[in-house]
Structures are given as structure tokens and as C-alpha cells.
Design a protein around this motif. Structure first.
Motif, PDB file in Angstrom:
ATOM      1  N   LEU A 152      -5.797  -2.308   0.531  1.00 30.32           N
ATOM      2  CA  LEU A 152      -6.178  -0.756  -0.138  1.00 30.32           C
ATOM      3  C   LEU A 152      -7.395  -0.433   0.500  1.00 30.32           C
ATOM      4  CD1 LEU A 152      -5.118  -1.299  -3.840  1.00 30.32           C
ATOM      5  CD2 LEU A 152      -4.211  -0.010  -2.217  1.00 30.32           C
ATOM      6  N   VAL A 153      -8.382  -1.401   0.764  1.00 31.34           N
ATOM      7  CA  VAL A 153      -9.573  -0.953   1.439  1.00 31.34           C
ATOM      8  C   VAL A 153      -9.550  -0.633   2.782  1.00 31.34           C
ATOM      9  CG1 VAL A 153     -12.091  -1.780   1.866  1.00 31.34           C
ATOM     10  CG2 VAL A 153     -10.862  -2.278  -0.347  1.00 31.34           C
ATOM     11  N   ASP A 154      -8.985  -1.570   3.830  1.00 25.04           N
ATOM     12  CA  ASP A 154      -8.988  -1.406   5.257  1.00 25.04           C
ATOM     13  C   ASP A 154      -7.571  -0.618   5.641  1.00 25.04           C
ATOM     14  OD1 ASP A 154     -11.465  -2.617   5.640  1.00 25.04           O
ATOM     15  OD2 ASP A 154     -10.507  -4.574   5.789  1.00 25.04           O
ATOM     16  N   GLY A 155      -6.513  -0.755   4.938  1.00 25.96           N
ATOM     17  CA  GLY A 155      -5.197  -0.361   5.400  1.00 25.96           C
ATOM     18  C   GLY A 155      -5.144   1.277   5.896  1.00 25.96           C
ATOM     19  N   ARG A 156      -5.831   2.123   5.173  1.00 23.10           N
ATOM     20  CA  ARG A 156      -5.867   3.559   5.582  1.00 23.10           C
ATOM     21  C   ARG A 156      -6.806   3.730   6.625  1.00 23.10           C
ATOM     22  NH1 ARG A 156      -9.473   7.146   5.586  1.00 23.10           N
ATOM     23  NH2 ARG A 156     -11.159   5.938   4.608  1.00 23.10           N
ATOM     24  N   GLN A 157      -7.974   2.867   6.639  1.00 27.96           N
ATOM     25  CA  GLN A 157      -8.545   2.866   8.254  1.00 27.96           C
ATOM     26  C   GLN A 157      -8.046   2.855   9.316  1.00 27.96           C
ATOM     27  OE1 GLN A 157     -12.024   3.645   7.968  1.00 27.96           O
ATOM     28  NE2 GLN A 157     -11.978   4.290   5.834  1.00 27.96           N
ATOM     29  N   GLN A 158      -6.943   1.750   9.384  1.00 27.34           N
ATOM     30  CA  GLN A 158      -6.171   1.284  10.311  1.00 27.34           C
ATOM     31  C   GLN A 158      -4.733   1.885  10.499  1.00 27.34           C
ATOM     32  OE1 GLN A 158      -6.279  -2.986  10.903  1.00 27.34           O
ATOM     33  NE2 GLN A 158      -8.330  -2.987   9.764  1.00 27.34           N
ATOM     34  N   GLY A 159      -4.641   3.153   9.835  1.00 28.73           N
ATOM     35  CA  GLY A 159      -3.345   3.760   9.932  1.00 28.73           C
ATOM     36  C   GLY A 159      -2.283   2.972   9.067  1.00 28.73           C
ATOM     37  N   LEU A 197     -11.474 -12.349 -19.859  1.00 27.23           N
ATOM     38  CA  LEU A 197     -11.870 -11.067 -20.042  1.00 27.23           C
ATOM     39  C   LEU A 197     -12.715 -10.545 -19.075  1.00 27.23           C
ATOM     40  CD1 LEU A 197     -12.540  -8.702 -22.228  1.00 27.23           C
ATOM     41  CD2 LEU A 197     -14.544 -10.201 -22.798  1.00 27.23           C
ATOM     42  N   SER A 198     -13.533 -11.373 -18.389  1.00 30.15           N
ATOM     43  CA  SER A 198     -14.286 -11.035 -17.395  1.00 30.15           C
ATOM     44  C   SER A 198     -13.603 -10.835 -16.138  1.00 30.15           C
ATOM     45  CB  SER A 198     -15.552 -11.835 -17.141  1.00 30.15           C
ATOM     46  OG  SER A 198     -16.514 -12.009 -18.281  1.00 30.15           O
ATOM     47  N   THR A 199     -12.633 -11.606 -15.961  1.00 25.10           N
ATOM     48  CA  THR A 199     -11.810 -11.408 -14.837  1.00 25.10           C
ATOM     49  C   THR A 199     -11.142 -10.128 -14.929  1.00 25.10           C
ATOM     50  OG1 THR A 199     -11.382 -13.984 -14.598  1.00 25.10           O
ATOM     51  CG2 THR A 199      -9.781 -12.459 -13.743  1.00 25.10           C
ATOM     52  N   ALA A 200     -10.518  -9.797 -16.056  1.00 28.06           N
ATOM     53  CA  ALA A 200      -9.823  -8.376 -16.122  1.00 28.06           C
ATOM     54  C   ALA A 200     -10.723  -7.339 -15.948  1.00 28.06           C
ATOM     55  CB  ALA A 200      -9.330  -8.122 -17.542  1.00 28.06           C
ATOM     56  N   GLN A 201     -12.062  -7.401 -16.319  1.00 30.42           N
ATOM     57  CA  GLN A 201     -12.891  -6.500 -15.839  1.00 30.42           C
ATOM     58  C   GLN A 201     -13.314  -6.282 -14.255  1.00 30.42           C
ATOM     59  OE1 GLN A 201     -16.896  -6.614 -17.852  1.00 30.42           O
ATOM     60  NE2 GLN A 201     -17.664  -5.886 -16.020  1.00 30.42           N
ATOM     61  N   GLN A 202     -13.547  -7.436 -13.806  1.00 35.57           N
ATOM     62  CA  GLN A 202     -13.615  -7.359 -12.311  1.00 35.57           C
ATOM     63  C   GLN A 202     -12.565  -7.088 -11.613  1.00 35.57           C
ATOM     64  OE1 GLN A 202     -16.734  -7.438 -11.244  1.00 35.57           O
ATOM     65  NE2 GLN A 202     -17.398  -7.823 -13.044  1.00 35.57           N
ATOM     66  N   VAL A 203     -11.150  -7.350 -11.939  1.00 36.90           N
ATOM     67  CA  VAL A 203     -10.012  -7.099 -11.107  1.00 36.90           C
ATOM     68  C   VAL A 203      -9.940  -5.642 -11.391  1.00 36.90           C
ATOM     69  CG1 VAL A 203      -7.446  -6.992 -11.353  1.00 36.90           C
ATOM     70  CG2 VAL A 203      -8.834  -9.057 -11.451  1.00 36.90           C
ATOM     71  N   GLY A 204     -10.296  -4.836 -12.421  1.00 34.41           N
ATOM     72  CA  GLY A 204     -10.267  -3.387 -12.507  1.00 34.41           C
ATOM     73  C   GLY A 204     -11.332  -2.974 -11.831  1.00 34.41           C
ATOM     74  N   ASN A 205     -12.402  -3.370 -11.484  1.00 30.71           N
ATOM     75  CA  ASN A 205     -13.526  -2.843 -10.677  1.00 30.71           C
ATOM     76  C   ASN A 205     -13.046  -2.937  -9.318  1.00 30.71           C
ATOM     77  OD1 ASN A 205     -15.449  -2.531 -12.608  1.00 30.71           O
ATOM     78  ND2 ASN A 205     -16.458  -4.414 -12.498  1.00 30.71           N
ATOM     79  N   ALA A 206     -12.420  -3.986  -8.903  1.00 29.75           N
ATOM     80  CA  ALA A 206     -12.047  -4.076  -7.568  1.00 29.75           C
ATOM     81  C   ALA A 206     -10.859  -3.079  -7.199  1.00 29.75           C
ATOM     82  CB  ALA A 206     -11.800  -5.377  -7.086  1.00 29.75           C
ATOM     83  N   ILE A 207      -9.923  -3.207  -7.903  1.00 35.11           N
ATOM     84  CA  ILE A 207      -8.800  -2.418  -7.636  1.00 35.11           C
ATOM     85  C   ILE A 207      -8.953  -0.988  -7.964  1.00 35.11           C
ATOM     86  CG2 ILE A 207      -6.294  -1.855  -8.493  1.00 35.11           C
ATOM     87  CD1 ILE A 207      -6.725  -4.685  -6.996  1.00 35.11           C
ATOM     88  N   GLY A 208      -9.746  -0.586  -8.976  1.00 33.29           N
ATOM     89  CA  GLY A 208     -10.222   0.813  -9.252  1.00 33.29           C
ATOM     90  C   GLY A 208     -10.810   1.452  -7.774  1.00 33.29           C
ATOM     91  N   VAL A 209     -11.836   0.702  -7.172  1.00 35.81           N
ATOM     92  CA  VAL A 209     -12.679   1.187  -6.113  1.00 35.81           C
ATOM     93  C   VAL A 209     -11.478   1.258  -4.956  1.00 35.81           C
ATOM     94  CG1 VAL A 209     -14.523   0.444  -4.495  1.00 35.81           C
ATOM     95  CG2 VAL A 209     -14.734   0.221  -6.789  1.00 35.81           C
ATOM     96  N   ALA A 210     -10.916   0.293  -4.976  1.00 34.55           N
ATOM     97  CA  ALA A 210      -9.811   0.438  -3.604  1.00 34.55           C
ATOM     98  C   ALA A 210      -8.756   1.302  -3.975  1.00 34.55           C
ATOM     99  CB  ALA A 210      -9.072  -0.936  -3.623  1.00 34.55           C
ATOM    100  N   VAL A 211      -8.275   1.804  -5.027  1.00 34.13           N
ATOM    101  CA  VAL A 211      -7.267   2.758  -5.119  1.00 34.13           C
ATOM    102  C   VAL A 211      -7.933   4.091  -4.939  1.00 34.13           C
ATOM    103  CG1 VAL A 211      -5.742   3.776  -6.714  1.00 34.13           C
ATOM    104  CG2 VAL A 211      -5.612   1.555  -6.450  1.00 34.13           C
ATOM    105  N   SER A 212      -9.076   4.347  -5.711  1.00 37.09           N
ATOM    106  CA  SER A 212      -9.600   5.631  -5.731  1.00 37.09           C
ATOM    107  C   SER A 212     -10.309   5.640  -4.435  1.00 37.09           C
ATOM    108  CB  SER A 212     -10.806   5.742  -6.829  1.00 37.09           C
ATOM    109  OG  SER A 212     -10.284   5.573  -8.046  1.00 37.09           O
ATOM    110  N   GLY A 213     -10.746   4.797  -3.773  1.00 29.34           N
ATOM    111  CA  GLY A 213     -10.974   5.110  -2.208  1.00 29.34           C
ATOM    112  C   GLY A 213      -9.953   5.684  -1.225  1.00 29.34           C
TER     113      GLY A 213
END
Length: 485
Positions: A231-238, A413-429
Motif C-alpha cells: 500500500l505504501v510502495d506499490g503505487r510508486q512502482q506502478g 487494544l494498543s495493537t488495534a490502534q497501531q494497526v489502524g494507524n499504519a493501514i489508515g496512512v497507507a490506504v489514505s496515502g
């Protein structure tokens, strides 16, 4: 009663209150800097990009790499605390975090900075679950409710104030440090907390911790990387073949992780996470809502910072000032959220999500009308509502989920939060950078619409899946005896 006895009793009160709440203050120092550092970097990203010539992929990795490493290590960090002592692992995680912060501050290029951010995430992943476990072991009854509520408030305050703090530090340019000051600030705070930890925190560990589930930890880490990396690098590399292969493998690996947990539990071992906790509907639903909420929370701050500085040309300080409007909305509601949660339960979360979605709608309308120009204060009503909605969600979500957790499962709980952070930034990016060629109006507007939609989903799930929040008295107590040191 003698005057001396009266004086001794008068003196004992403040001393007792200090001893009672000092552990909370210490662990909240760790909470504040590890949450702050996820968000404070947002306002510095344009400066980092110019100074280090960092591309879009490096910018996203500075945010999502931190969250991803944190998420991958949170549950393992909690289990290590069960084995070797929660105070000890809190100290180790904090020390790693402080060291990594110094490395971020002296990074000469994007690669070193990303690597240091990943190390920061590792420190946070070790530290964070032991913070929750320490709170569960230190406080009981109403004191635990109060401690967890303050924890939620501080976590949210660190998130919403990060951009303002970052803007002030970059603008001050102390000793010519510029953006590097946002990392240096962690060092004195972390060192002070480390120095006080041996004297103010008690040691505790699980009496029957079992063996470490290293294979489970590896499966979880690989699954998260398989989802986030493309999700982070895929778009950059087509979108090459490897990116689609990773995206397909991610859910399979997560399913394998779930199978591994159940198999280990059936064989009498102690898996990384007890699969029985997911049989509790309120806990399971709370984790789902937590992931979705933090998907929009993390992405909101990143995209708003990019829009304000790169789209509208604001300085870091001016950008941080705009974020102060959002922070004000958060403060107005978050201080009342604990009491409202005890009275109204899940309806507070749903109301906060709807308020936040309404705020996103106002921001979307302002951007659609003015684009990257027009009066800046046209964004303020929407941003205030976004912050107010977040203030009504963060503490109630934390309290609701922890009401059904124990120190050994609080890491989920904290894992869910950080998974949301990582996936949210990647998808919205993917959405934001994918539309950036059409201008910031289209890129930011579409991203805001996506974030508002996520909050509406949070509202629906909060009403349909979550049971009314129950007092956490005794709910976060330890499972099993502990050894105090």
C-alpha cells in the motif's frame, strides 16, 4: 492528640497522594512521547522532504513504518513483560525509544531516518503494552477508572497537540535544529522518566507466564508487513506483481495466525494472544471499532498537514496553529467524555463519530469551494467539530475495550490502534497521492470524504456491536498472582 501527631497526619496526606499517583505520572510520560511522536512528525514532513530530498514513499514510511513496527511488537512486548517484569520491559522500551529519537535527530538521509523511525516503533511496541499492564496492576476500583480515563485523555491530547508542538519547535529553530528538534525533545523527557522508574514503579510479572510464542509473533509481524508494504510502495512502482501477491498473502497470513493461536491453546501452550478473548463479543467488536477509528485519526493529521503546508503554502508554525483549532475541539469534549461514558456508554462513541463526520463534511465543503485559496478560517468550524468528535471517541473506546481485558490481553487494544494507524496512512496515502496529479483540491477533498465515511461506519458499529460500557472496576485485574519487586 498532640500537635506533632496532627502535623504528621497532615503531612501524610500529600505524601500518600504522591506515592499513589506518581506511577501514573511516570507511565504517562512514556505514553505522551510515543503517541506524540507518531503525530508530531506530520507537520515536519514537508521540511524533511526538502532538507533530505525525501520522496513520497519515504514520507509515508516515516509515519506508517513507525506504526507498523509498533503494532507488530505490542503483543510480544506485553508477553515479555509477563515473563521478565513489566517495569523492566517498560524501561527497556523507553530506553530504546530515547536512543532511536536521538538517531532520528541526527539522521543524514531518508534511509537512516526511516530506519531510526522503525527502531522508535520497536521501543514503543515494547513500552506501550506494559504501560497498560502497569496501570492494571497498580490501581483498583474507582482509581483504575480514573487512571485509565486520564490515560485516554493524555493519549488523545498528545495526538491532537502534536502538530502544534511540532510547528512551535520548528519555527523556534533552536540552535538551528529545525525539524530535528521534534526528536530531540523526547530525550530529556524519556531520561527523566527512566531515572524515576526504579524508585516509583513496582515490578510485577505473571506467575505462570508460559513459553514465549515466537512463531506467533513472527506470523503477526509478517502479515502486517505484507498488507502495509504494497500500500505504501506499490503505487510508486506502478503496482508490480509483488505488491498484489503481498496484498493477497496478508489475509491468508492473518488467518494462519488465528489458526496458530487456536492450535496452541488446544495443546495447552500459551499463544501470543489467548483466542478466548475474541469470543467475548464486546471485546472483539471494540477492537474492530478501534482499528477503524484510528485508520481515520492517523490519516487525518498526515493529510491535513500536507494540504496546509504543500497545498496552501503555510509555514510549520501556521500549520500547527490551524491544528490548534482541532485540539481545542478535542479538549472541550475529552474532559467530559469519561463521565459521559459512565452514563451513556456506547452512545457517546456513536455521537462522537457522527460529530466528527459532520466536521469532515464542513471541511470538504470549504475545500470544494475555496480549493487551496480563500480564507483559512473557512476550515475552522469543520476542524473544531472533527476534534470534538475525536474527544468523544478516544477515551470511551479505550474504557469500553479495557472493560473486557486483563493486563495480559490489554496489548491487543494498543495493537488495534497501531494497526489502524499504519493501514489508515497507507490506504489514505494511495487515495491522496493517486489523485494529487489533479491538484490538492481533488486529492484532499476525496481523502476527507473517505475519512468521514469511516467515522460513519464507526458510529453504526458502535451502536450495533458494542454493549454499553461497564465500569472497569476489576475488569483489568491480573489473571493470576503477581510477584512484586
Amino acid at each position: 492528640m498532640t500537635t506533632m501527631t496532627q502535623q504528621a497526619r497532615a503531612d501524610a496526606g500529600p505524601v500518600s497522594r504522591f506515592a499513589k499517583w506518581a506511577p501514573l505520572a511516570i507511565v504517562l510520560c512514556g505514553t505522551f512521547i510515543f503517541v506524540l511522536d507518531f503525530f508530531v512528525v506530520n507537520v515536519a514532513l514537508p521540511s524533511i522532504a526538502r532538507d533530505l530530498r525525501a520522496g513520497a514513499a519515504a514520507i509515508e514510511w516515516l509515519v506508517s513504518g513507525y506504526a507498523l513496527t509498533t503494532a507488530a511488537l505490542l503483543v510480544t512486548g506485553g508477553r515479555l513483560g509477563d515473563h521478565y517484569g513489566r517495569r523492566r520491559l517498560f524501561s527497556i522500551g523507553l530506553a530504546v525509544f530515547v536512543l532511536a529519537s536521538a538517531l532520528c535527530a541526527i539522521a543524514p538521509d531518508p534511509s537512516v531516518l526511516v530506519a531510526a523511525r522503525v527502531l522508535q516503533g520497536a521501543g514503543a511496541g515494547i513500552m506501550a503494552p506494559n504501560i497498560l499492564a502497569i496501570l492494571g496492576m497498580t490501581y483498583t476500583g474507582p482509581d483504575r477508572v480514573r487512571a485509565i480515563s486520564v490515560y485516554g485523555i493524555v493519549m488523545g491530547l498528545a495526538a491532537v497537540s502534536g502538530q502544534l508542538v511540532g510547528g512551535l519547535l520548528i519555527d523556534a529553530n533552536v540552535a538551528g535544529l529545525g525539524w530535528r528538534a521534534i526528536f530531540w525533545i523526547n530525550v530529556p523527557i524519556g531520561l527523566a522518566a527512566l531515572a524515576a522508574t526504579p524508585r516509583l514503579l513496582r515490578e510485577s510479572r505473571a506467575e505462570h507466564a508460559g513459553r514465549l510464542d515466537l512463531s506467533g509473533a513472527a506470523l503477526l509481524a509478517v502479515a502486517l508487513v505484507a498488507i502495509a508494504a504494497p500500500l505504501v510502495d506499490g503505487r510508486q512502482q506502478g503496482w508490480p506483481a509483488w505488491s498484489w501477491a503481498c496484498l493477497a498473502a496478508g489475509p491468508v497470513l492473518l488467518a494462519g495466525f488465528a489458526v496458530h493461536l487456536r492450535r496452541a491453546a488446544r495443546r495447552g501452550r500459551q499463544p501470543l494472544l489467548d483466542p478466548a478473548i475474541f469470543a467475548v463479543p464486546a471485546f472483539r467488536a471494540g477492537l474492530i471499532v478501534q482499528v477503524l477509528f484510528w485508520c481515520q485519526q492517523a490519516a487525518c493529521y498526515l493529510l491535513l498537514a500536507l494540504f496546509l503546508q504543500q497545498g496552501r503554502g503555510l509555514s510549520p508554525l501556521a500549520s500547527g496553529g490551524v491544528f490548534a483549532v482541532l485540539a481545542a475541539g478535542y479538549l472541550v469534549t475529552s474532559l467530559r467524555a469519561p463521565a459521559l461514558t459512565m452514563r451513556f456508554g456506547r452512545r457517546v462513541i456513536a455521537t462522537g463519530a457522527v460529530v466528527g463526520a459532520a466536521g469532515y463534511l464542513l471541511v470538504l465543503l470549504a475545500v470544494a469551494h475555496w480549493g487551496t485559496g480563500g480564507p483559512l478560517d473557512a476550515l475552522f468550524p469543520g476542524l473544531f467539530l472533527v476534534g470534538a468528535g475525536q474527544g468523544l471517541c478516544i477515551t470511551p473506546l479505550t474504557t469500553t475495550v479495557l472493560a473486557h481485558a486483563s493486563p495480559r490481553t490489554a496489548g491487543a487494544l494498543s495493537t488495534a490502534q497501531q494497526v489502524g494507524n499504519a493501514i489508515g496512512v497507507a490506504v489514505s496515502g494511495v487515495v491522496f497521492y493517486g489523485l494529487l496529479g489533479h491538484g490538492y483540491r481533488a486529492a484532499f477533498g476525496s481523502s476527507v470524504a473517505q475519512l468521514g465515511g469511516l467515522l460513519l461506519v464507526v458510529a453504526v458499529l458502535a451502536l450495533s456491536l458494542l454493549r454499553p460500557a461497564t465500569p472497569v472496576t476489576g475488569a483489568t485485574g491480573a489473571t493470576g498472582a503477581t510477584t512484586e519487586g
